[in-house]
Structures are given as structure tokens and as C-alpha cells.
Design an enzyme around this catalytic site. Sequence first.
Site, PDB file in Angstrom:
ATOM      1  N   ASP A 180       0.317  -7.803   1.256  1.00  0.00           N
ATOM      2  CA  ASP A 180       0.638  -6.386   1.493  1.00  0.00           C
ATOM      3  C   ASP A 180       2.148  -6.171   1.534  1.00  0.00           C
ATOM      4  O   ASP A 180       2.687  -5.506   2.421  1.00  0.00           O
ATOM      5  CB  ASP A 180      -0.013  -5.873   2.782  1.00  0.00           C
ATOM      6  N   SER A 212       4.767   2.482   7.917  1.00  0.00           N
ATOM      7  CA  SER A 212       4.447   1.283   7.128  1.00  0.00           C
ATOM      8  C   SER A 212       5.646   0.876   6.268  1.00  0.00           C
ATOM      9  O   SER A 212       6.265   1.713   5.603  1.00  0.00           O
ATOM     10  CB  SER A 212       3.249   1.553   6.225  1.00  0.00           C
ATOM     11  N   HIS A 271       0.817  -1.205   0.000  1.00  0.00           N
ATOM     12  CA  HIS A 271       0.000   0.000   0.000  1.00  0.00           C
ATOM     13  C   HIS A 271       0.862   1.271   0.000  1.00  0.00           C
ATOM     14  O   HIS A 271       0.355   2.348  -0.243  1.00  0.00           O
ATOM     15  CB  HIS A 271      -0.983   0.003   1.184  1.00  0.00           C
TER      16      HIS A 271
END
Length: 620
Positions: A380, A463, A347
Site C-alpha cells: 500500500d 492517508s 490507494h
Amino acid sequence: MNEGKPGTPGASEGPDGDFELARPIGTASPGTGPDGDYELRRPLDAAAAPPSTDGTSGAGAAAGPGRLGGTPGAVASGTGAEPTPAGPDAGTAIGGARPADTGAEHITGVETAEHSAPAAPAPHAEPPASGHSGPAPAPGAEAPASGPTRPAPAHGAHAPAQPRPLHDPDPYSTPPYGEPGPWAPAPPVQHPAATPAHGVAVGAPEAVSAAPVTQEAPAADPWARYDPWAATAVAPLQQADPVEEDVKRRRGRRRRTLIGGALIIALVSGVAGGVVGVQLERSGGIGAVELPQAGVEAPDRDPDSVAGIAAQALPSVVTLHVSGGGRAGTGTGFVLDDRGHILTNDHVVEPAGENGDITVTFHSGDTAEATVVGRDSGYDLAVVRVKGVRGLTPLPLGNSDNVQVGDPVVAIGAPFDLAGTVTSGIISARERPITAGGEMGDGSDVSYVDALQTDAPINPGNSGGPLLDGKGRVIGINSAIRSADGGLDPEGGQSGSIGLGFAIPINQGKRVAEELIETGKATHPVIGITLDMEYSGDGARVAAEGGDGGPPVSTGGPGAKAGIRPGDVITEVDGRPVHSGEELIVKTRAHRPGDRLELTLERDGEERTVSLVLGSSGGG
């Protein structure tokens, strides 16, 4: 010449107001004084004579020819009144008495009955001559005698025998206190006169009688003039010597000047001291300010400490700035090898698409352009590569299966674009099934992770960053946080950390990264069944129909070979409970294709156990 004096001491006149002579002044026994003068006794009929209306009292005021008269303080003479010069006892009456406050009058000067003419009463406002003024008895009272007196015989009669005194005469003419002495002379009677402040009579007295001088003023003798029964006079106020007053004033002014100067000096000193004190307080002293400080220490830290771990890991952590398709984002990645491969979240690079831009910034501040090697939304995870960069140091990878709850961890990332941020915490839980994504609506972007939970602060921008163990080895990839609004998002929203962060286990990340580097795609382990995601019971139920119109159990797939049928409910995977379809997917994705699983399921109220080997499907 007789000068108006009686020929014989002690002779007295008759009851017509004449006086009896007492002993001479200044002698201890009857006789003649140094100048032959005599002091008059009080009138024989003084007790019976009423006070006069002109301020005089006693028989002397009512006497006719031959009475005492004249101006107070003056001696009558044959030619008129002559003032007596002031002596050393100025302001003191003959006989030792002082003027009383009652305003009574005495008469000074002596006249004989035979030679003195009647004298007119003197005005009361005339001042007496200095040295001859004396106190007057109270109004209406008799002037006390200064010694015992004999009653005067009648006119022309012989004097009675002299009574013997009660005690021996005082050879010093000093009467005992409280009563007159045996031969104390009677005080003269005189008019009071106003005395100025300095004790000197004001002006010269006027003559009131033309009678010849009958007696001179006796010599000043304080003991002969003592009158114990006379009213005590208050000493007149006198002005101090001007010289002494000036000295006192100068001394007062000098004292006030000294006191004022001392106060001014004290004030100036206080102000100066305050200024100096404030300056010293601010500067810490007179010299330069120098605070205590530890010396220089070696920068090396224990490799197992947070500082030691951060020092080793920071050079291998990078910050990614991604833009494309009208969107932009910031994330973190870490170096996998020396060829420039960097692992991050899918993402993070997703906004770049196929033609977007990805810029990598290293800890040293150097930047480089990067390209996507491969990405997988189901896990992910994504791999990008930078070219033309040398000297890269990959981070060592750990084993997530060895992690235990409570182990210390360190997270590194760029929360809110703050590159190189280091936080620490512990492992809060293991195998925490989570799902993230789903913005596409078709489920193709949903990621299923059997994650490690940590309380190390993780915020948007963390992230793709590494989660390190106590030895600086990567055990997870920070991927999602639980936000305050209850949502679970890879970016975690904008609410910040609440101590619920999740990381993809490095064992899963390593396998996916290897596949992405080799093929650009990652394979997913599968059972070959379709699940009913709307089932609300405990466990994962196999759907009655397939999602793409095919059978719910793939023909020839691992599930069909194990005997799984539509409607079966799977409750355990390798002996661990499963409560939903998402959890079954997470547990399955935690394995590699080809791994064997044991499933526990219920069918028609009966519990069964089946075993199967996981298949593989292409990632997307």
C-alpha cells in the site's frame, strides 16, 4: 330712681316665686358693685318647683308676676327688649358658665316683682345677644348657685339669722374646686341660643316683654361667673382665619411641588445614570476599549515540542488531489528528496490509473502536477514525482525498530481536505498485523502491514501523511483506521477517528520507496508455500493443493528446502506466535528478501523447528 333694684341687699321676697338678692358681682363682701347692680339668687323654692314644659326649669319658670323673663341675652326695659352689645367675652354667659349640650335654658336680665309685668315665654330658636349667653342646666335639674344661700322667709316675715360659713370667705371671689365658695354668687338663668361657628349671635333678639329695664348686664368677670357644677360645654367649632388657611395651603402646595420636583430629578438622574452605566459596562470605560494582552514573543519553539515539530515538518508535507476513471480522492504525502519524489499510499493514487491527473499542493499554497513513479498494492505504498519545483525540503526518516509503546507522536495530513492539520498522540502498539483493501475481490489489492498503532487522530484524507516521533523524524506512513462500524479500511470510512490509527513502519516504507524509485516495482519476501486461508485453528496451515494447480510447496523454494510439507501447521515465527495465515504473511512481509527466518510447526502431533532464507518475488 330705683331702676327696679332692691333697696336693701339680702332682702328676699316671699314664697310666691320672687328671688332673694345675693351679694354684688365682683366684690368680696356684700355691698354694691361698681355700677350698683346685683346678681339674683336662685328661687327659694327651686327644689320644689317642677320643671316647666317650655324648656325652663326651677321656680323662676313657675313664677307669676314679678318673675324673671325676657329674651335670652337681653335686659328687659320699660320700653321693650334691647339687645346688649357683644363684649370681649362674646358667647360666654354671665357667671362664667357656657351653654351646655342638654338644651336647658337660663334667663338673663333682671326684673323686680313690683315693677315688672308678666312676660311671655320667648321662643327657643332666637339667638342670644353676644356676650350674654350662658350654659343652661340639664333638663329637669336646678341651676346651681354660685354660693351658699339662705332660705327666704315667708312673705311678710322677718329673715332668719345668717348662718356662719364653714370657712373664711375668699378675698379673690375664687371658689375652691369641687364645691362653691362661701359667698359665691348664684349663676343667672337664661334661655340657650344658637351660636354660629364664629361665636357671634345670629340676628338681634326680639323683645318679649314691655317691662322697664330692671338691671344692666354686669361687667365681664370670669371668676365671678364661675360655676363648677354647670355642665361642661364643648367649645364651638370655629373656622380658621382665611389668611392662615391660605398660608397653609400655599405651604402645602410648595411642599408638594418640592417633593414632586425632587422625585422627577431623582428619576431623570436614575435613568441617565443607568444609560451611562450600561455604556461604560459595554465599552469598559470612558476611553477606548483596551484589553490586557501578552506582548509579542519570538515565533521559535522548542524543536522537541509539538509546535516545533509541526513548524519543521509542515513545509515538507503536501496534499494530493487525484482524479480519473470517474473517481476522485484526496490524500497526503511528504517529500523524500530534493528531486521531487513524494511518498504516499497506493490507494491514494489508485483512482488516477495510468491517464489520471494528480495535483500536488504545497504548504506554501503552490501547486504542481505530479506523475506516478511506482506503486505496490501489497505494501500500500506509491511514489509520485513533481517537476519544475525547487527548494524542496525532504523530511528526515527515523527507525521504526526503535519505537516503543507510549512514545509521543505527531500526525500531519489533510483530513476531509483540511490541509496542514496537525494532531498528536502516542504509540499505542507495535507490530499490529492488519490487512486492508480487497475491493477487487481477487486479493490482488489486499495489503498486509505489520503496523504501528497510534491514538493520534487520523481521518480520511490523512492517508499517506507522515507519523513523526518526538524529534520530528518520520517513523511511519499513516495508512488505515478502524472505523466505528468495525471495518478496517485505508480510507477508514466516513465515521472519523475513534483513536485507532495504523501506520506502515518507515523501515518497510523506505525499502519499498527505494525499489519503486529505482525500478518502478517492489519485491516481496516469500517462503514458497500456499496457505489454507479457511483454516480456523490456531496457526497457519499449509494447503493440500496449490492455488494455480501447482504443488502447495513450491519445488526448489525456501520452504521445500527447509522440509515443509502439505498439512503442516506453522505456530511461531522467530519465536513469536502466529494465529492465522494473514498474520504469517504480515510477519513475512516485514522482512526483506534474503532474511533468515526460524519457523516452529506441528506435524502429526509433534512440534518441529526449521530455518530458511526468504526468497523474492516481483511486486504488483
